[in-house]
Design a protein around this motif. Structure first.
Motif, short mmCIF file in Angstrom:
data_model
loop_
_atom_site.label_atom_id
_atom_site.label_comp_id
_atom_site.label_asym_id
_atom_site.label_seq_id
_atom_site.Cartn_x
_atom_site.Cartn_y
_atom_site.Cartn_z
N GLY A 87 53.78 20.42 29.49
CA GLY A 87 55.14 20.55 30.01
C GLY A 87 55.53 22.00 30.09
N GLY A 88 56.70 22.25 30.64
CA GLY A 88 57.13 23.63 30.73
C GLY A 88 58.47 23.76 31.40
N TYR A 89 58.94 24.99 31.46
CA TYR A 89 60.27 25.29 31.99
C TYR A 89 60.30 26.74 32.43
CZ TYR A 89 65.34 26.15 31.96
OH TYR A 89 66.62 26.52 32.30
N ASP A 90 61.03 27.00 33.50
CA ASP A 90 61.18 28.38 33.98
C ASP A 90 62.55 28.91 33.57
OD1 ASP A 90 60.79 30.80 35.45
OD2 ASP A 90 62.10 29.95 37.00
N THR A 157 59.20 33.54 31.58
CA THR A 157 60.27 34.54 31.60
C THR A 157 59.80 35.72 32.45
OG1 THR A 157 59.40 35.51 29.56
CG2 THR A 157 61.17 33.90 29.34
N TRP A 158 60.75 36.40 33.08
CA TRP A 158 60.43 37.58 33.89
C TRP A 158 60.87 38.80 33.11
CZ3 TRP A 158 59.00 37.41 39.39
CH2 TRP A 158 58.75 38.71 39.90
N ALA A 176 65.17 30.17 26.79
CA ALA A 176 63.79 29.74 26.56
C ALA A 176 63.63 29.14 25.17
CB ALA A 176 62.85 30.93 26.74
N VAL A 177 64.21 29.78 24.16
CA VAL A 177 64.09 29.28 22.78
C VAL A 177 64.74 27.91 22.67
CG1 VAL A 177 64.83 29.66 20.39
CG2 VAL A 177 63.90 31.57 21.73
N ARG A 178 65.93 27.75 23.21
CA ARG A 178 66.64 26.47 23.12
C ARG A 178 65.86 25.35 23.83
NH1 ARG A 178 71.63 25.49 21.43
NH2 ARG A 178 72.88 27.20 20.60
N TRP A 179 65.33 25.66 25.01
CA TRP A 179 64.57 24.63 25.73
C TRP A 179 63.36 24.21 24.92
CZ3 TRP A 179 59.73 23.60 27.33
CH2 TRP A 179 59.56 22.51 28.21
N ALA A 180 62.67 25.17 24.36
CA ALA A 180 61.47 24.86 23.57
C ALA A 180 61.81 23.95 22.39
CB ALA A 180 60.82 26.15 23.08
N SER A 202 73.82 37.76 22.01
CA SER A 202 73.63 36.52 22.75
C SER A 202 72.40 35.75 22.27
CB SER A 202 73.49 36.81 24.26
OG SER A 202 72.38 37.66 24.51
N TRP A 203 71.51 36.40 21.52
CA TRP A 203 70.33 35.72 21.00
C TRP A 203 70.61 34.98 19.70
CZ3 TRP A 203 65.46 39.37 21.41
CH2 TRP A 203 65.30 39.77 22.75
N ASP A 204 71.66 35.35 19.01
CA ASP A 204 71.90 34.83 17.66
C ASP A 204 71.84 33.31 17.59
OD1 ASP A 204 72.30 37.43 16.91
OD2 ASP A 204 74.36 37.17 16.22
N ALA A 205 72.64 32.67 18.42
CA ALA A 205 72.79 31.22 18.32
C ALA A 205 71.47 30.49 18.57
CB ALA A 205 73.86 30.73 19.30
N ALA A 206 70.66 31.00 19.50
CA ALA A 206 69.40 30.33 19.83
C ALA A 206 68.42 30.40 18.66
CB ALA A 206 68.79 30.94 21.08
N PHE A 207 68.30 31.57 18.04
CA PHE A 207 67.37 31.69 16.92
C PHE A 207 67.89 30.94 15.69
CE2 PHE A 207 65.66 34.87 19.69
CZ PHE A 207 64.31 34.93 19.38
#
Length: 458
Positions: A87-90, A157-158, A176-180, A202-207
């Motif tokens: 599976g995967g996601y862009d 990711t680009w 990306a982190v949230r989707w994973a 903006s990264w705080d919540a995902a990690f």
């Protein structure tokens, strides 16, 4: 730690982070590898035996564990990844929805990482049914990953150049982190790095979300030759298992590694071999290659003990590492050199917490308990995750001897005596000047006070 003023960060923060958050290795460049026989490929994968991975396969090969590769996209059509990518996601907005299109400034990077992590090898086109299987029970050709039975989620990711979709790293990484996490990843591999220890709020919540959902995140420490003198985000984020790089002598790589107190473990980073999009191979170097080695070991552990918590998985890896450098945890090797066999076979006492910290606790202290408020850029008034050393020192310096300490103490005492002498002489001069201005003027002309200072110098 020296921080760039907030005004400068506002002008350049997002652009700079996006540029340096590229595939953080390829530090020695890619060298295309010509076709070779099975034994030649196996011989080049020295890390499988030297890091104890082949012995760890006696216990687990990673079956049933999904590992998300947040990178430039993974070519699921590579012969060694047949059946591996599930599976995967862009997250870039410029690739394919399934995350399997190679994008960014280093489009080959994600496939290199994925093959080292979960490559399955393949049978050559002219192989007979009786061909002998490889050491992982796979075909005799190609790359066998550290966790050859694990499953890959490709999250593209680009990074490293201007994204045609306009999405920055500040949007892509947390997405990306949230989707994973939401799609079943038990391990997340991030072979990306930056030259700053800070990360956007903006990264705080995902990690934090990954930590709360019990996901192991493994990140690359970065490479000096690529500008990473010290560990940069996301490898500075508390709770992340940061991987440093080793040369072929099992010492900290001068080029293919950086340093910092957030490093958890060290793994091979030089003379690596991985797959390229389209089915070919390349030799490469850097902590981007060290990271999937450690992520693969995390997958082996999670396969063997499915209910083991992420903090216990990380503790098992770092506590069984072979100590290197100065005794104990240090900024070059972390807790030591990866020992996959010990990580899968040794009895390891249960840890009460993640030895590499907690994102929840860091947010409570540094963000005042509010991880959700987005901040467009890291600013000088936001502390870095973990302070790192300002200069590289490879190999690590030895601890000072008693003689060195004695000399240092003597120097300090000498300077103290000199300082007191200068103050005393100045006081005497001022007193005499107050009582007899003419005498003071004569001494100033002849330099008498300077002679007293010189005489009192050690």
């Amino acid at each position: 730690m020296v921080f760039t003023p907030a005004s400068a960060l506002r002008r350049a923060g997002s652009a700079v982070l996006a540029l340096v958050l590229l595939a953080c290795c390829l530090c020695a460049g890619l060298v295309a590898a010509p076709a070779a026989h099975a034994d030649e490929w196996r011989d080049k994968q020295y890390w499988l035996s030297e890091s104890g991975i082949t012995k760890a396969w006696e216990v687990s090969k990673g079956a049933g564990v999904k590992v998300a590769v947040i990178d430039s996209g993974v070519d699921a059509g590579h012969p060694d990844l047949k059946g591996a990518v599930v599976g995967g996601y862009d997250a870039s907005g410029a690739g394919q929805p399934d995350g399997q299109k190679s994008v960014g400034s280093k489009p080959e990077h994600g496939t290199l990482v994925a093959t080292m992590l979960a490559g399955r090898g393949h049978q050559p086109a002219d192989a007979k049914p009786s061909a002998s299987p490889g050491p992982a029970g796979q075909g005799p050709d190609g790359i066998v990953g550290v966790a050859p039975e694990a499953e890959i989620l490709s999250v593209s990711t680009w990074l490293g150049s201007t994204n045609p979709s306009g999405k920055s790293d500040q949007d892509q990484i947390p997405e990306a982190v949230r989707w994973a996490v939401d799609n079943g990843a038990k391990v997340i591999n991030i072979s990306l790095g930056s030259t700053t220890p800070q990360w956007p709020q903006s990264w705080d919540a995902a990690f934090l979300y990954a930590e709360q959902k019990d996901v192991v995140i493994v990140a690359a420490a970065g490479n000096r030759v690529g500008g990473n003198i010290q560990v940069g985000a996301p490898a500075t984020i508390p709770g992340v298992l940061t991987v440093a790089g080793l040369d072929r002598k099992n010492t900290a790589s001068v080029d293919a590694s950086s340093q910092g107190i957030s490093i958890g473990v060290a793994a091979p980073a030089e003379d690596l071999l991985g797959g390229l999009p389209g089915g070919s191979y390349a030799e490469w170097a850097g902590t981007s290659g060290s990271t999937p080695i450690v992520s693969g070991v995390a997958a082996l552990i999670r396969s063997k003990w499915p209910t083991m918590s992420a903090e216990q998985v990380i503790n098992r890896i770092v506590s069984t590492a072979k100590d290197a450098g100065v005794p104990g945890k240090d900024p070059l090797y972390g807790y030591g050199i990866l020992n996959a066999e010990a990580a899968l076979k040794d009895d390891v006492p249960e840890a009460t917490a993640n030895p590499l910290g907690s994102m929840a606790e860091w947010i409570r202290v540094h963000r005042r308990g509010n991880p959700a408020t987005p901040s467009p850029l890291p600013t000088a008034d936001v502390p870095s995750a973990v302070p790192t050393l300002p200069e590289a020192t490879v190999p690590a310096a030895k601890a000072p001897s008693q003689r060195d300490s004695a000399i240092s103490a003597a120097v300090v005492i000498g300077f103290a005596v000199l300082f007191v002498a200068i103050i005393a002489a100045a006081a005497v001069q001022l007193t005499r000047a107050a009582r007899n201005p003419a005498l003071a003027r004569d001494e100033a002309e002849t330099g008498a006070v300077d002679k007293v200072e010189a005489r009192r110098s050690p």
